[in-house]
Design a protein around this motif. Sequence first.
Motif, PDB file in Angstrom:
ATOM      1  N   ASP A 121       0.819  -1.219   0.000  1.00  0.00           N
ATOM      2  CA  ASP A 121       0.000   0.000   0.000  1.00  0.00           C
ATOM      3  C   ASP A 121       0.847   1.261   0.000  1.00  0.00           C
ATOM      4  OD1 ASP A 121      -2.193  -1.618   0.057  1.00  0.00           O
ATOM      5  OD2 ASP A 121      -2.582  -1.387   2.212  1.00  0.00           O
ATOM      6  N   SER A 122       2.151   1.134   0.362  1.00  0.00           N
ATOM      7  CA  SER A 122       3.014   2.323   0.460  1.00  0.00           C
ATOM      8  C   SER A 122       4.068   2.373  -0.641  1.00  0.00           C
ATOM      9  CB  SER A 122       3.720   2.351   1.821  1.00  0.00           C
ATOM     10  OG  SER A 122       2.802   2.449   2.877  1.00  0.00           O
ATOM     11  N   ARG A 123       4.090   1.387  -1.555  1.00  0.00           N
ATOM     12  CA  ARG A 123       5.166   1.344  -2.553  1.00  0.00           C
ATOM     13  C   ARG A 123       5.099   2.495  -3.538  1.00  0.00           C
ATOM     14  NH1 ARG A 123       5.344  -5.228  -3.391  1.00  0.00           N
ATOM     15  NH2 ARG A 123       6.393  -5.613  -1.397  1.00  0.00           N
ATOM     16  N   GLU A 124       3.916   2.929  -3.882  1.00  0.00           N
ATOM     17  CA  GLU A 124       3.815   4.077  -4.786  1.00  0.00           C
ATOM     18  C   GLU A 124       4.437   5.308  -4.139  1.00  0.00           C
ATOM     19  OE1 GLU A 124       0.413   6.673  -7.215  1.00  0.00           O
ATOM     20  OE2 GLU A 124      -0.161   4.900  -6.052  1.00  0.00           O
ATOM     21  N   THR A 125       4.154   5.479  -2.853  1.00  0.00           N
ATOM     22  CA  THR A 125       4.767   6.608  -2.123  1.00  0.00           C
ATOM     23  C   THR A 125       6.286   6.459  -2.080  1.00  0.00           C
ATOM     24  OG1 THR A 125       2.787   6.768  -0.725  1.00  0.00           O
ATOM     25  CG2 THR A 125       4.781   7.832   0.093  1.00  0.00           C
ATOM     26  N   TYR A 126       6.773   5.225  -1.919  1.00  0.00           N
ATOM     27  CA  TYR A 126       8.221   4.970  -1.853  1.00  0.00           C
ATOM     28  C   TYR A 126       8.899   5.324  -3.174  1.00  0.00           C
ATOM     29  CZ  TYR A 126      12.454   2.126  -2.250  1.00  0.00           C
ATOM     30  OH  TYR A 126      13.735   1.695  -2.503  1.00  0.00           O
ATOM     31  N   PHE A 127       8.312   4.915  -4.296  1.00  0.00           N
ATOM     32  CA  PHE A 127       8.934   5.211  -5.596  1.00  0.00           C
ATOM     33  C   PHE A 127       8.914   6.705  -5.894  1.00  0.00           C
ATOM     34  CE2 PHE A 127       7.644   0.675  -6.510  1.00  0.00           C
ATOM     35  CZ  PHE A 127       8.948   0.187  -6.479  1.00  0.00           C
ATOM     36  N   LYS A 128       7.852   7.381  -5.469  1.00  0.00           N
ATOM     37  CA  LYS A 128       7.824   8.843  -5.624  1.00  0.00           C
ATOM     38  C   LYS A 128       8.913   9.481  -4.776  1.00  0.00           C
ATOM     39  CE  LYS A 128       2.908   9.312  -6.760  1.00  0.00           C
ATOM     40  NZ  LYS A 128       1.601   9.866  -6.332  1.00  0.00           N
ATOM     41  N   PHE A 129       9.175   8.902  -3.618  1.00  0.00           N
ATOM     42  CA  PHE A 129      10.229   9.405  -2.734  1.00  0.00           C
ATOM     43  C   PHE A 129      11.607   9.273  -3.408  1.00  0.00           C
ATOM     44  CE2 PHE A 129      13.449   7.700   0.248  1.00  0.00           C
ATOM     45  CZ  PHE A 129      13.767   8.859   0.935  1.00  0.00           C
ATOM     46  N   LEU A 130      11.910   8.117  -4.027  1.00  0.00           N
ATOM     47  CA  LEU A 130      13.188   7.936  -4.725  1.00  0.00           C
ATOM     48  C   LEU A 130      13.331   8.942  -5.860  1.00  0.00           C
ATOM     49  CD1 LEU A 130      13.559   4.036  -4.962  1.00  0.00           C
ATOM     50  CD2 LEU A 130      14.589   5.605  -3.300  1.00  0.00           C
ATOM     51  N   ASP A 131      12.237   9.156  -6.587  1.00  0.00           N
ATOM     52  CA  ASP A 131      12.283  10.114  -7.689  1.00  0.00           C
ATOM     53  C   ASP A 131      12.551  11.524  -7.166  1.00  0.00           C
ATOM     54  OD1 ASP A 131      11.784  10.762 -10.563  1.00  0.00           O
ATOM     55  OD2 ASP A 131      10.122  11.906  -9.683  1.00  0.00           O
ATOM     56  N   ALA A 132      11.921  11.862  -6.023  1.00  0.00           N
ATOM     57  CA  ALA A 132      12.135  13.196  -5.438  1.00  0.00           C
ATOM     58  C   ALA A 132      13.566  13.352  -4.962  1.00  0.00           C
ATOM     59  CB  ALA A 132      11.141  13.427  -4.289  1.00  0.00           C
ATOM     60  N   CYS A 133      14.167  12.275  -4.457  1.00  0.00           N
ATOM     61  CA  CYS A 133      15.567  12.340  -4.009  1.00  0.00           C
ATOM     62  C   CYS A 133      16.491  12.740  -5.161  1.00  0.00           C
ATOM     63  CB  CYS A 133      16.011  10.996  -3.439  1.00  0.00           C
ATOM     64  SG  CYS A 133      15.288  10.612  -1.835  1.00  0.00           S
ATOM     65  N   LYS A 134      16.205  12.227  -6.370  1.00  0.00           N
ATOM     66  CA  LYS A 134      17.039  12.549  -7.531  1.00  0.00           C
ATOM     67  C   LYS A 134      16.805  13.973  -8.010  1.00  0.00           C
ATOM     68  CE  LYS A 134      15.847   9.010 -10.110  1.00  0.00           C
ATOM     69  NZ  LYS A 134      15.837   8.066 -11.266  1.00  0.00           N
ATOM     70  N   ARG A 135      15.572  14.431  -7.902  1.00  0.00           N
ATOM     71  CA  ARG A 135      15.229  15.739  -8.443  1.00  0.00           C
ATOM     72  C   ARG A 135      15.545  16.893  -7.504  1.00  0.00           C
ATOM     73  NH1 ARG A 135      10.532  16.651  -8.493  1.00  0.00           N
ATOM     74  NH2 ARG A 135       9.516  14.817  -7.599  1.00  0.00           N
ATOM     75  N   MET A 136      15.461  16.669  -6.217  1.00  0.00           N
ATOM     76  CA  MET A 136      15.564  17.759  -5.243  1.00  0.00           C
ATOM     77  C   MET A 136      16.922  17.721  -4.564  1.00  0.00           C
ATOM     78  SD  MET A 136      11.726  17.296  -3.652  1.00  0.00           S
ATOM     79  CE  MET A 136      11.836  18.723  -2.595  1.00  0.00           C
ATOM     80  N   SER A 137      17.658  18.794  -4.700  1.00  0.00           N
ATOM     81  CA  SER A 137      19.016  18.848  -4.136  1.00  0.00           C
ATOM     82  C   SER A 137      18.993  18.838  -2.608  1.00  0.00           C
ATOM     83  CB  SER A 137      19.737  20.108  -4.626  1.00  0.00           C
ATOM     84  OG  SER A 137      19.002  21.269  -4.258  1.00  0.00           O
ATOM     85  N   GLU A 138      17.922  19.374  -2.017  1.00  0.00           N
ATOM     86  CA  GLU A 138      17.854  19.413  -0.554  1.00  0.00           C
ATOM     87  C   GLU A 138      17.366  18.092   0.028  1.00  0.00           C
ATOM     88  OE1 GLU A 138      13.890  21.067  -2.081  1.00  0.00           O
ATOM     89  OE2 GLU A 138      16.032  21.088  -2.620  1.00  0.00           O
ATOM     90  N   GLY A 139      17.059  17.117  -0.835  1.00  0.00           N
ATOM     91  CA  GLY A 139      16.608  15.822  -0.359  1.00  0.00           C
ATOM     92  C   GLY A 139      15.091  15.738  -0.300  1.00  0.00           C
ATOM     93  N   ALA A 140      14.577  14.602   0.160  1.00  0.00           N
ATOM     94  CA  ALA A 140      13.129  14.382   0.222  1.00  0.00           C
ATOM     95  C   ALA A 140      12.797  13.539   1.451  1.00  0.00           C
ATOM     96  CB  ALA A 140      12.651  13.685  -1.049  1.00  0.00           C
ATOM     97  N   HIS A 141      11.517  13.466   1.767  1.00  0.00           N
ATOM     98  CA  HIS A 141      11.086  12.626   2.885  1.00  0.00           C
ATOM     99  C   HIS A 141       9.705  12.061   2.573  1.00  0.00           C
ATOM    100  CE1 HIS A 141       9.008  16.370   3.912  1.00  0.00           C
ATOM    101  NE2 HIS A 141       8.136  15.597   4.565  1.00  0.00           N
ATOM    102  N   ALA A 142       9.380  10.956   3.219  1.00  0.00           N
ATOM    103  CA  ALA A 142       8.086  10.313   3.011  1.00  0.00           C
ATOM    104  C   ALA A 142       7.792   9.398   4.195  1.00  0.00           C
ATOM    105  CB  ALA A 142       8.075   9.518   1.705  1.00  0.00           C
TER     106      ALA A 142
END
Length: 538
Positions: A121-142
């Motif tokens: 149920d949380s894998r979609e959120t997890y993959f969005k988190f990995l994508d945000a890590c690559k895009r955002m220089s300040e990092g991401a959280h989920a």
Amino acid sequence: MELDQQQNRFEILRYRAESVLGQSLTAKPLALDEKLTKLIQELELYQIELHMQSDEITASQVALESEQAKFAGFYNAAPVGYVILDHDGTIQQVNTKGVTLLSNTTKVIHGCNFGLCIHPDSRETYFKFLDACKRMSEGAHAEVMLNMNNGELRFVVLHGSCSKNAVTNRDTYYITVGDITTTKLEEQRQAETAERLALSLEASGSGIWKTSACRKIIYLDDYAKQLLNIDNLQNHFAVSELSALFIPEDSVKFQQCTELPDQYMELDIELQRLPVRRKSKYISVKGRAVKELNGNSYLTGILTDITDRKKSLAIEEERRKVQQLLLQKTSVEAQEREREKISAILHDSVCQILYAIRYSLNVLKQEGALPKELTEMYNLLEQAIAELRTLSANISPTILKDFGFVASMQDTVRRLENIGFHISSEIDLGADRLPKDMQLYVFRIIQELINNSIKHSGTNTANVIVKKQEGCVSVEVKDEGKGFGDDLEEAIKRGSGIRGISNRVSLLNGKFEILAEVGTHFKIVLPLNPQETFLYEQ
């Protein structure tokens, strides 16, 4: 810059090596060929440089291993999990806390894809988190839920960043994993509690209110606004603006309550809302002061519509009052029936006996003069008959029933004159047109008030005024005696006569006043409309 620093180091090393080699050559004779000697010097110089570089490398290695050991200890003892993933999400490294958190998600952690540790149920959120890590220089959280094998619920928060690996030039993810299960379960519990509270408040007809720290602003939820008939879309109002919704005396009370110090902040007041579409509403306001961590405080509580309860209480109070009046009416009627019985007994038995004795004496008197003793007996008999007739008339006024109120009052005045108590009266002739029951009640009231004057006033005069006016009849009885003085309330408590008068006035929904003047002045006003009196409602 790094090349320049390295060149400087080599020059320093060469200088130190030449110094060492120079000291060793001065101790040797120059027996070899000059070229060979120079070559040997160069070789020895290089050898010394290599030894020195080796020593520095060894020292650096020791220092690096020491620092690495410190970091490894901190890394493994950290209260959060650290996970390093390669470009496709495979776990490369994980610290001790991370192993603990992930231990029930997969049998093998190292080399496992981190996505398999995440609940479906949380894998979609997890993959969005990995994508945000690559895009955002300040990092991401989920926030995600782990896929625990034992069915346990475990929520974690992921913080991460992505950078290129220096060797492979591929993406590498550096992620921290924090256990927030307790927090999430507490949030869920609070949400469920809030939902139950909202349902309870709605079922009980209550809304929530809260003031700002300065207590100049009040916040209302939607149901509280509905209770107060507020259509405004905003949810915050000035205290003065909100207090203006209530009747004037309650408006002042509400503002005063919000200004009280914290130690007095236990609110429980009832306010009346100004009519909306000609309908009034009663609101219960309950609340207390709440201290914040910064030392400030605010007020919060609930608003409850108690209109129906107030109506029920009013109906219950009216029912109680009716029952009490019914008891009074029954008591008064019972007294009148007993009075009639006693009057009939006095008239039909005692009076008849006295009349018979008087008749016998009159017969003897006609035959000749009576002896002195019989004459005295005859006079006492006449006095007894007169007093008995007065007593009978007081107990049950037959004149009132046969000839009306005015005649009954005139007879009362005449009989009292005979015993030396003078009454000046103003009796409205229209009193004879009053309902028979009301005539009896008014007569009894006047009779009791006159008896009070005779017994307690210390004077032998009184004034009685009865006026039939528009919609009411007024009765005044006053004397110029000693009055009640400062003990009016105590006298009323002790005096059963005044309580009886008050009961009769209540049955007629009238008003009973004792005016503080010279002597005693009673004033009674009774409504003439039958619908306004308990006596005729029954």
